[in-house]
Design an enzyme around this catalytic site. Structure first.
Site, PDB file in Angstrom:
ATOM      1  N   CYS A 477       0.819  -1.222   0.000  1.00 57.39           N
ATOM      2  CA  CYS A 477       0.000   0.000   0.000  1.00 57.39           C
ATOM      3  C   CYS A 477       0.850   1.269   0.000  1.00 57.39           C
ATOM      4  O   CYS A 477       0.525   2.246  -0.684  1.00 57.39           O
ATOM      5  CB  CYS A 477      -0.977  -0.003   1.162  1.00 57.39           C
ATOM      6  N   ASP A 601      -7.751   5.291  -1.233  1.00 59.31           N
ATOM      7  CA  ASP A 601      -7.338   4.054  -0.575  1.00 59.31           C
ATOM      8  C   ASP A 601      -6.625   3.129  -1.565  1.00 59.31           C
ATOM      9  O   ASP A 601      -7.243   2.639  -2.519  1.00 59.31           O
ATOM     10  CB  ASP A 601      -8.578   3.356   0.000  1.00 59.31           C
ATOM     11  N   HIS A 603      -5.741   0.110  -1.073  1.00 62.50           N
ATOM     12  CA  HIS A 603      -6.003  -1.294  -0.776  1.00 62.50           C
ATOM     13  C   HIS A 603      -7.071  -1.892  -1.691  1.00 62.50           C
ATOM     14  O   HIS A 603      -7.384  -3.079  -1.576  1.00 62.50           O
ATOM     15  CB  HIS A 603      -6.440  -1.451   0.687  1.00 62.50           C
TER      16      HIS A 603
END
Length: 650
Positions: A477, A601, A603
């Site tokens: 990430c 994000d 992820h």
């Protein structure tokens, strides 16, 4: 003064004084707008000592190259501390003389209305406007009605379109070896002959649209030089309806070559403007009234001569009302624009005619905050980082009021009119990138009442887990956040390097001695410190790191984060434990302290479906404390925030 007289301001803001210095700015308008309409301002940067009066000759040389035909100087704004009205009167007079220089003495400028304005250095917000009805007016009159246009881009690009013309020119200059001073005279005459040729009755201009929505677009229009009208002043040209038709060139408006409808999603801008291509065709085989054989004339030189090959690449961009006849757009905008650009290049080459062969090339830019394109001629013999080019760009940044820490006028920023997508879709695919860009645009608001939003400035690409067929789920990430940050620096043209892969990021950390060689190819996490090392090595970018012992402390720094987005505008990497995110903005109520964070994000593991990403919350606002009392930043976690700083470069 007539009661309905008012000044209309299109530019989002008039230029503020530079370092609290007194000075003068030129007000820019267009003959295609209502009178007293200001589209932009540009600083006067050339003055005469010791009076500090504007050097109108140098100013006219600069502005003639910078401003597109279709825009004019319509007044001046004075920045000072005292004796405002007399200074404004002098500024209006200077603006009128500058406009006359720019028009080469043509047109009825004596009776044109001109605007004057005054900004008090003590307040900077108190702008007083005045008007001068004509050059013979002995006084100026205050204007009390000022209208600030709510949608200036729509006003400019619904009203008008762009015309573009490219002309490569190459001609020989022969001069006596024993008299090199004659070369300048011969060169001067040869250039003047080329300029005159552009108005030759035998020259043909072909007009066609650049962007076609289908194969059944408008057919090209052929205009002969003999049909063109060079005498009528632009302000006296009769405008046509957008749907006017006919075979007479005088009855075909520019709107005939513009798109009839556009996607609702397409924003109004120079890049999306209707653009008309004008090509110059020289008729070198005109018909003769009688049949004769070709004749070659031989004229021997009286003394030893030298050949000098001179070449120019002209490329002009003009702004025209869509209702103006195409014939006048060519005769009053395109041809004068070509002649002015040719003369500007001629003057740049002349001082070193026999010693150097500068490669001059015009480029068009539309920097942020400027509603209309500008044209800049660069010398390609010098690299963009060489001091001469840097000083030229600094001068342009000063004139246009652009920040000195952003490379807005480099060649990579050039306005691309030839391949703009008419569908209104992102151009990321057109430029070779398959990643989604600017995924936060259009998402719902944060819902925090009374907040002031501060967002990332410019474009970025969204990098997340599993892209490029690479499985980094569970550990990559921070790498993805770093890739998003580097894509931002690429898209703002601070660098031309490719966005590095995970392995290349690891290789960089090994090369600087931060990691052992075994780190390459591993699945080890990296954090804010490692990201700062990579940004410094690959881009020369410095970073600020903010450390928080608890997630509860992060909202307390929301004002500082807002200032970062307002002043630096770069994405921020958030590191918390083994998780990393990218921060794209904050929404902050200074009175109550309520705030929300715009989180991208990394992820996400799905395909690049924008709707799925937004609806799934992979890009969206996260409140410091939501309605259920939950906080995005956990109180029992240690957080690092990495704030990349813009390089100080132009």
């Amino acid at each position: 003064m007539e009661e309905n007289t008012s000044v209309r301001v299109l530019c989002t803001k008039l230029l503020l004084p530079h370092k609290n210095e007194s000075g003068l700015q030129w007000l820019i308008g267009s003959p295609f707008f209502p009178p007293l309409t200001i589209i932009s301002t540009v600083r006067c940067i050339h003055t005469l000592s010791p009076s500090d009066a504007p050097d109108l000759l140098k100013e006219s040389e600069d502005l003639r190259a910078l401003l597109l035909k279709g825009f004019d100087v319509i007044g001046a704004i004075v920045i000072g501390k005292s004796d405002s009205e007399s200074k404004v009167r002098e500024a209006i007079d200077a603006a009128r003389r500058l406009r006359k220089l720019l028009s080469n003495g043509g047109g009825d400028l004596e009776n044109k209305e001109m605007i004057g304005a005054y900004v008090d250095l003590n307040s900077k917000t108190d702008i007083r406007f005045f008007m001068s009805k004509s050059a013979s007016s002995t006084s100026i009159e205050p204007v009390n009605s000022v209208v600030y246009e709510e949608k200036p881009e729509k006003f400019v690009w619904e009203t008008g379109c762009l015309l573009r013309c490219e002309v490569p020119i190459r001609f020989p200059v022969y001069f006596p070896v024993n008299s090199p001073i004659d070369a300048e005279k011969i060169y001067w005459r040869a250039t003047e002959a080329v300029a005159a040729k552009l108005k030759d009755p035998q020259v043909v201009y072909m007009v066609e649209t650049i962007r076609k929505t289908s194969a059944e677009g408008p057919k090209p229009l052929i205009l002969c030089g003999a049909e063109l009208d060079f005498q009528t002043d632009v302000s006296n040209i009769k405008l046509l309806g957008k749907d006017a038709q006919g075979s007479d060139p005088k009855c075909i408006p520019c709107a005939h070559f513009c798109l009839k409808s556009k996607p609702d999603s397409q924003k109004f801008s120079a890049e999306n403007a209707d653009t008309i291509q004008v090509s110059v065709l020289l008729n070198n085989s005109e018909k003769s009234l009688k049949s004769i054989a070709p004749v070659a004339e031989y004229v021997p030189a009286l003394e030893e001569a030298r050949l000098l090959a001179v070449s120019f690449k002209l490329e002009v961009l003009c702004y025209a009302a869509k209702d103006i006849p195409v014939m006048y757009a060519v005769s009053k905008l395109i041809i004068p624009g070509l002649v002015d650009q040719l003369n500007s290049m001629k003057n740049l080459i002349l001082p070193n005619l026999l010693t150097e062969h500068p490669q001059l090339r015009p480029y068009h830019f539309n920097p942020p905050g400027v509603l209309h394109p500008i044209t800049v001629v660069y010398e390609l013999n010098y690299g963009e980082t060489e001091m001469k080019q840097v000083e030229i760009r600094k001068s342009l940044h000063l004139r246009l009021g652009l920040p000195f820490d952003r490379p807005l006028l480099r060649i990579a920023n050039v306005l691309d009119l030839s391949t703009t997508n008419v569908s209104g879709r992102s151009d990321s695919i057109r430029k070779g990138s398959t990643f989604l860009k600017d995924v936060h645009i259009g998402i719902p608001s944060s819902g925090v009442p009374g907040c002031s939003m501060s967002l990332v400035q410019g474009s970025y690409e969204y990098y997340h887990y599993l892209q490029d067929g690479f499985n980094d789920s569970g550990w990559g990430c921070a790498y993805r956040s770093l890739q998003t940050i580097i894509s931002w620096f690429r898209l703002q043209h601070y660098t031309s390097i490719d966005v590095p892969s995970h392995r290349e990021i690891q290789q960089s950390l090994v090369e600087i001695g931060d990691k052992d060689p075994s780190f390459i190819g591993s699945r080890e996490w990296i954090g804010a410190i490692e990201l700062s090392f990579v940004l410094d090595k690959l881009l020369g970018v410095s970073c600020k790191v903010m450390n928080f012992r608890s997630g509860a402390e992060v909202p307390e720094k929301c004002r500082e984060l807002a200032l970062h987005f307002e002043n630096q505008g770069t994405p921020i990497m958030i590191g918390g434990g083994v998780l990393a995110y990218t921060l794209l903005g904050v929404d902050y109520n200074e009175a109550s302290g309520d705030c929300a964070f715009l989180i991208l994000d990394p992820h996400y593991t799905g395909n690049d479906d924008l709707k799925k990403i937004v609806n799934g919350g992979w890009c969206g606002w996260k409140k410091a404390v939501d309605s259920k009392g939950k906080s995005f930043f956990l109180h029992d976690k240690f957080y690092n925030l990495l704030l990349p700083q813009r390089p100080n470069m132009v």
